[in-house]
Scaffold this motif. Sequence first.
Motif, PDB file in Angstrom:
ATOM      1  N   SER A   1       0.816  -1.218   0.000  1.00 33.76           N
ATOM      2  CA  SER A   1       0.000   0.000   0.000  1.00 33.76           C
ATOM      3  C   SER A   1       0.849   1.268   0.000  1.00 33.76           C
ATOM      4  O   SER A   1       0.499   2.261  -0.654  1.00 33.76           O
ATOM      5  CB  SER A   1      -0.942   0.013   1.211  1.00 33.76           C
ATOM      6  OG  SER A   1      -0.211  -0.053   2.424  1.00 33.76           O
ATOM      7  N   LYS A   2       1.968   1.264   0.708  1.00 30.96           N
ATOM      8  CA  LYS A   2       2.825   2.444   0.751  1.00 30.96           C
ATOM      9  C   LYS A   2       3.519   2.662  -0.583  1.00 30.96           C
ATOM     10  O   LYS A   2       3.616   3.799  -1.060  1.00 30.96           O
ATOM     11  CB  LYS A   2       3.866   2.299   1.865  1.00 30.96           C
ATOM     12  CG  LYS A   2       4.727   3.547   2.053  1.00 30.96           C
ATOM     13  CD  LYS A   2       3.893   4.792   2.346  1.00 30.96           C
ATOM     14  CE  LYS A   2       4.773   6.017   2.529  1.00 30.96           C
ATOM     15  NZ  LYS A   2       3.978   7.238   2.773  1.00 30.96           N
TER      16      LYS A   2
ATOM     17  N   GLU B   1       2.374   1.648  -3.485  1.00 32.62           N
ATOM     18  CA  GLU B   1       1.307   2.102  -4.382  1.00 32.62           C
ATOM     19  C   GLU B   1       1.064   3.606  -4.213  1.00 32.62           C
ATOM     20  O   GLU B   1       0.927   4.343  -5.197  1.00 32.62           O
ATOM     21  CB  GLU B   1       0.011   1.345  -4.087  1.00 32.62           C
ATOM     22  CG  GLU B   1      -0.030  -0.059  -4.635  1.00 32.62           C
ATOM     23  CD  GLU B   1      -1.396  -0.681  -4.439  1.00 32.62           C
ATOM     24  OE1 GLU B   1      -2.144  -0.804  -5.431  1.00 32.62           O
ATOM     25  OE2 GLU B   1      -1.727  -1.018  -3.282  1.00 32.62           O
ATOM     26  N   GLU B   2       1.020   4.050  -2.970  1.00 35.51           N
ATOM     27  CA  GLU B   2       0.784   5.470  -2.680  1.00 35.51           C
ATOM     28  C   GLU B   2       1.899   6.337  -3.269  1.00 35.51           C
ATOM     29  O   GLU B   2       1.626   7.371  -3.884  1.00 35.51           O
ATOM     30  CB  GLU B   2       0.725   5.663  -1.163  1.00 35.51           C
ATOM     31  CG  GLU B   2       0.515   7.093  -0.713  1.00 35.51           C
ATOM     32  CD  GLU B   2       0.542   7.212   0.801  1.00 35.51           C
ATOM     33  OE1 GLU B   2       1.061   8.237   1.303  1.00 35.51           O
ATOM     34  OE2 GLU B   2       0.070   6.287   1.495  1.00 35.51           O
ATOM     35  N   ILE B   3       3.153   5.905  -3.088  1.00 38.06           N
ATOM     36  CA  ILE B   3       4.287   6.669  -3.617  1.00 38.06           C
ATOM     37  C   ILE B   3       4.238   6.716  -5.141  1.00 38.06           C
ATOM     38  O   ILE B   3       4.442   7.775  -5.756  1.00 38.06           O
ATOM     39  CB  ILE B   3       5.617   6.051  -3.144  1.00 38.06           C
ATOM     40  CG1 ILE B   3       5.772   6.235  -1.630  1.00 38.06           C
ATOM     41  CG2 ILE B   3       6.800   6.699  -3.879  1.00 38.06           C
ATOM     42  CD1 ILE B   3       6.956   5.488  -1.053  1.00 38.06           C
TER      43      ILE B   3
ATOM     44  N   ILE C   1       1.659   6.360  -7.189  1.00 38.80           N
ATOM     45  CA  ILE C   1       0.553   7.215  -7.647  1.00 38.80           C
ATOM     46  C   ILE C   1       0.970   8.679  -7.570  1.00 38.80           C
ATOM     47  O   ILE C   1       0.724   9.469  -8.494  1.00 38.80           O
ATOM     48  CB  ILE C   1      -0.715   6.950  -6.808  1.00 38.80           C
ATOM     49  CG1 ILE C   1      -1.282   5.571  -7.144  1.00 38.80           C
ATOM     50  CG2 ILE C   1      -1.768   8.030  -7.061  1.00 38.80           C
ATOM     51  CD1 ILE C   1      -2.411   5.140  -6.221  1.00 38.80           C
ATOM     52  N   TYR C   2       1.618   9.027  -6.479  1.00 42.69           N
ATOM     53  CA  TYR C   2       2.109  10.400  -6.311  1.00 42.69           C
ATOM     54  C   TYR C   2       3.121  10.752  -7.404  1.00 42.69           C
ATOM     55  O   TYR C   2       3.019  11.819  -8.041  1.00 42.69           O
ATOM     56  CB  TYR C   2       2.754  10.546  -4.929  1.00 42.69           C
ATOM     57  CG  TYR C   2       3.445  11.872  -4.713  1.00 42.69           C
ATOM     58  CD1 TYR C   2       2.739  12.980  -4.262  1.00 42.69           C
ATOM     59  CD2 TYR C   2       4.809  12.008  -4.959  1.00 42.69           C
ATOM     60  CE1 TYR C   2       3.371  14.206  -4.079  1.00 42.69           C
ATOM     61  CE2 TYR C   2       5.456  13.222  -4.780  1.00 42.69           C
ATOM     62  CZ  TYR C   2       4.723  14.309  -4.326  1.00 42.69           C
ATOM     63  OH  TYR C   2       5.362  15.527  -4.160  1.00 42.69           O
TER      64      TYR C   2
END
Length: 213
Positions: free
Chosen positions: A40-41, A43-45, A47-48
């Motif tokens: 999840s982390k 993925e978050e990075i 996407i950013y």
Amino acid sequence: MEITHYQDDRFFYFWKPAGIPSTFGKQQCFLDFLLESKDSKVEEIMIYLQDMFTKEEEYGLLNRLDNDTSWLLYFAQTPVIKNKYKEAQSDGNIQKHYIAEVYGKYSPESQKISYPIGHHKFSDDRMVVILGQEQTGKIKGKLHNVDTYIEKLCYDEEKNTTILLVTILKWIRHQIRSHLSSIWYPIVWEQIYIKNKSKDKLQLFSIGLTRKD
């Protein structure tokens, strides 16, 4: 693949294992693994970074590592940070540090290698270190004048290998591998510049970046 990552106020850092290209090409690369990660982390990075940069910009990637070299890849968090980094790199103010294990007993405490390097005229997977005028016919494109700085850390008498701290500023593909082979201290398990039958991975590790100024 489990992905190790870290971040500060300017950069994202990901540990790249040996045996994987850093960025997009003919093979599946580490960027592909980041984009496909279910962490999840991560993925978050990603996407950013996709909001900040394009695929052509390699999503803010600041450094590449050879396929067989492991350790940290750096990503800028914003285009402004990337541009400042590139300016500092162009001015020779970014130092890249590596640990390399080489064959033999390396004698000097420190050394600078300054032989020009060019792309091989007939082989896409190798570079050519120019030691004499006769070798200039083996290259295509321009020569790159780059320096490789070496400090001896320790010698393993049983293995007959030496651990070196290697620092480069303005860098070119395979710079460390080809420069060290040119002075007859090839990196352990080197496959291109010194042929070796072992299938173990290259013993070269990126350990960080610092500003010179």
